[in-house]
Design a protein around this motif. Structure first.
Motif, mmCIF file in Angstrom:
data_model
loop_
_atom_site.group_PDB
_atom_site.id
_atom_site.type_symbol
_atom_site.label_atom_id
_atom_site.label_comp_id
_atom_site.label_asym_id
_atom_site.label_seq_id
_atom_site.Cartn_x
_atom_site.Cartn_y
_atom_site.Cartn_z
ATOM 1 N N GLU A 181 -0.359 -17.816 2.994
ATOM 2 C CA GLU A 181 -0.818 -17.942 1.609
ATOM 3 C C GLU A 181 -0.800 -19.380 1.104
ATOM 4 O O GLU A 181 -1.521 -19.730 0.161
ATOM 5 C CB GLU A 181 0.014 -17.051 0.687
ATOM 6 C CG GLU A 181 1.472 -17.450 0.536
ATOM 7 C CD GLU A 181 2.373 -16.800 1.562
ATOM 8 O OE1 GLU A 181 3.583 -16.679 1.265
ATOM 9 O OE2 GLU A 181 1.898 -16.417 2.647
ATOM 10 N N ASP A 182 -0.001 -20.258 1.745
ATOM 11 C CA ASP A 182 0.035 -21.658 1.314
ATOM 12 C C ASP A 182 -1.251 -22.405 1.661
ATOM 13 O O ASP A 182 -1.469 -23.518 1.167
ATOM 14 C CB ASP A 182 1.246 -22.367 1.912
ATOM 15 C CG ASP A 182 1.344 -22.232 3.428
ATOM 16 O OD1 ASP A 182 0.912 -21.198 3.976
ATOM 17 O OD2 ASP A 182 1.875 -23.155 4.070
ATOM 18 N N HIS A 214 0.675 -11.407 -4.404
ATOM 19 C CA HIS A 214 0.977 -10.713 -3.159
ATOM 20 C C HIS A 214 0.925 -9.208 -3.383
ATOM 21 O O HIS A 214 1.608 -8.685 -4.269
ATOM 22 C CB HIS A 214 2.370 -11.102 -2.660
ATOM 23 C CG HIS A 214 2.482 -12.538 -2.269
ATOM 24 N ND1 HIS A 214 2.077 -13.003 -1.042
ATOM 25 C CD2 HIS A 214 2.934 -13.613 -2.954
ATOM 26 C CE1 HIS A 214 2.293 -14.308 -0.975
ATOM 27 N NE2 HIS A 214 2.809 -14.696 -2.125
ATOM 28 N N TYR A 219 -3.419 -10.914 -1.914
ATOM 29 C CA TYR A 219 -3.036 -11.332 -0.566
ATOM 30 C C TYR A 219 -1.863 -10.490 -0.095
ATOM 31 O O TYR A 219 -0.824 -10.440 -0.761
ATOM 32 C CB TYR A 219 -2.652 -12.814 -0.584
ATOM 33 C CG TYR A 219 -2.432 -13.425 0.782
ATOM 34 C CD1 TYR A 219 -3.482 -14.053 1.450
ATOM 35 C CD2 TYR A 219 -1.185 -13.401 1.388
ATOM 36 C CE1 TYR A 219 -3.289 -14.620 2.693
ATOM 37 C CE2 TYR A 219 -0.985 -13.963 2.637
ATOM 38 C CZ TYR A 219 -2.042 -14.577 3.283
ATOM 39 O OH TYR A 219 -1.844 -15.136 4.518
ATOM 40 N N THR A 250 -6.624 -13.552 7.690
ATOM 41 C CA THR A 250 -6.158 -14.394 6.587
ATOM 42 C C THR A 250 -4.698 -14.779 6.743
ATOM 43 O O THR A 250 -4.192 -15.610 5.985
ATOM 44 C CB THR A 250 -6.363 -13.710 5.215
ATOM 45 O OG1 THR A 250 -5.637 -12.479 5.184
ATOM 46 C CG2 THR A 250 -7.833 -13.475 4.925
ATOM 47 N N HIS A 282 -3.353 -19.879 9.267
ATOM 48 C CA HIS A 282 -3.701 -21.132 8.590
ATOM 49 C C HIS A 282 -4.944 -21.739 9.240
ATOM 50 O O HIS A 282 -4.986 -21.880 10.462
ATOM 51 C CB HIS A 282 -2.556 -22.142 8.699
ATOM 52 C CG HIS A 282 -1.321 -21.750 7.971
ATOM 53 N ND1 HIS A 282 -0.315 -20.997 8.539
ATOM 54 C CD2 HIS A 282 -0.923 -22.003 6.696
ATOM 55 C CE1 HIS A 282 0.655 -20.825 7.658
ATOM 56 N NE2 HIS A 282 0.311 -21.407 6.529
ATOM 57 N N ASN A 325 -9.851 -17.270 5.844
ATOM 58 C CA ASN A 325 -9.538 -17.911 4.568
ATOM 59 C C ASN A 325 -10.724 -18.706 4.039
ATOM 60 O O ASN A 325 -10.971 -18.768 2.830
ATOM 61 C CB ASN A 325 -8.299 -18.795 4.708
ATOM 62 C CG ASN A 325 -7.032 -17.970 4.894
ATOM 63 O OD1 ASN A 325 -7.032 -16.756 4.701
ATOM 64 N ND2 ASN A 325 -5.952 -18.621 5.285
ATOM 65 N N CYS A 383 -8.047 -10.139 2.726
ATOM 66 C CA CYS A 383 -7.524 -9.488 3.932
ATOM 67 C C CYS A 383 -8.706 -8.977 4.737
ATOM 68 O O CYS A 383 -9.578 -8.298 4.186
ATOM 69 C CB CYS A 383 -6.599 -8.339 3.545
ATOM 70 S SG CYS A 383 -5.825 -7.511 4.950
ATOM 71 N N LEU A 440 -2.933 -16.465 -6.928
ATOM 72 C CA LEU A 440 -2.698 -15.503 -5.856
ATOM 73 C C LEU A 440 -1.568 -14.557 -6.226
ATOM 74 O O LEU A 440 -0.529 -14.981 -6.743
ATOM 75 C CB LEU A 440 -2.368 -16.262 -4.571
ATOM 76 C CG LEU A 440 -2.145 -15.480 -3.280
ATOM 77 C CD1 LEU A 440 -2.597 -16.313 -2.073
ATOM 78 C CD2 LEU A 440 -0.665 -15.103 -3.110
ATOM 79 N N HIS A 493 3.389 -12.117 3.215
ATOM 80 C CA HIS A 493 3.643 -13.554 3.278
ATOM 81 C C HIS A 493 3.373 -14.050 4.687
ATOM 82 O O HIS A 493 4.004 -13.585 5.642
ATOM 83 C CB HIS A 493 5.098 -13.851 2.889
ATOM 84 C CG HIS A 493 5.428 -13.457 1.487
ATOM 85 N ND1 HIS A 493 5.348 -14.334 0.429
ATOM 86 C CD2 HIS A 493 5.810 -12.273 0.964
ATOM 87 C CE1 HIS A 493 5.687 -13.708 -0.686
ATOM 88 N NE2 HIS A 493 5.961 -12.446 -0.390
#
Length: 243
Positions: free
Chosen positions: A14-15, A34, A8, A190, A193, A213, A76, A32, A11
């Motif tokens: 990602e949550d 980064h 990923y 991605t 959210h 996502n 991505c 995951l 930031h």
């Protein structure tokens, strides 16, 4: 327990993934890592750098060493489709050769998800500037998916996209033009959210909604075998059984 390793970039949203992991009660692991980012910009040159082989290989080495996933997803969209149809497939082929694991990307996942649902006409609701969104339209065309309408929202950075709440995301989806006979709305970022909101987004659109996502998780499961039913992830997880 199946494990989908996620590469990923940076930031932003990602949550979304650990939240999904928690909601489904431990039936799926989504480790995951980064990947590095040179410049956070939805601009073609920056995106080509973002998806470069060195950045992805570095992330994959960490993912293998720390998590031992069953499959790998380059989570991505723009950092894959900007390479074009052949380039996006070469990107994951190089990762697969380096890791020995089945590998795919979000851009590839969008086409596979459309095929699974027999979707041939879609409307794109993109957060990107228009020139980047047009690259996605061209990519889908190479995959046999006709884009009947495309909306771009001109958001330059992934960090800004990651701050969008439900109301903003719903507005993007509601704004998708369906008058050309689109069978679904595609939301390709991605950094946005969406995993908690698929069902209300589909209710708002009145057609299936495929988000970045969402298709990333679906494609990771597709690499592993039959797609299990996961509640609240929309039409793709109720009708899109994969191969």
């Amino acid at each position: 327990m199946p494990s989908i390793g996620l590469l990923y970039p940076g930031h932003s949203a990602e949550d979304d993934f650990p939240a999904l992991e928690a909601r489904i009660g431990g039936d799926l692991q989504l480790p995951l890592v980064h990947t590095s980012v040179g410049e956070d910009a939805h601009r073609v040159d920056a995106l080509l750098d973002l998806g470069g082989p060195e950045r992805l290989a570095e992330g994959a080495r960490v993912l293998l060493a720390e998590h031992s996933p069953d499959v790998i997803m380059w989570a991505c969209t723009s950092g894959s489709f900007v390479f074009g149809w052949e380039g996006a497939h070469e990107q994951v082929a190089l990762l697969e050769q380096a890791t020995g694991l089945p590998t795919s990307s979000t851009s590839i996942a969008f086409v596979e998800a459309c095929r699974s649902l027999d979707l041939t006409r879609v409307s794109v609701a993109a957060s990107y500037p228009e020139d980047v969104a047009q690259e996605f339209v061209s990519y889908l065309g190479r995959g046999g998916i006709q884009v009947t309408a495309m909306g771009s929202h001109g958001i330059v950075t992934a960090a800004e996209v990651g701050t969008l709440g439900y109301a903003e995301v719903e507005a993007i989806v509601r704004g998708a033009d369906l008058t050309g006979g689109a069978q679904a709305v595609l939301v390709p970022d991605t950094a946005m959210h969406t995993l908690e909101w698929i069902e209300p987004l589909e209710q708002a659109a009145g057609v299936p909604v495929l988000t970045a996502n969402q298709v990333t998780i679906w494609q990771g499961l597709n690499l592993l075998g039959p797609i299990p039913h996961i509640s609240a992830l929309g039409t793709l997880f109720t009708r899109g059984g994969g191969d």
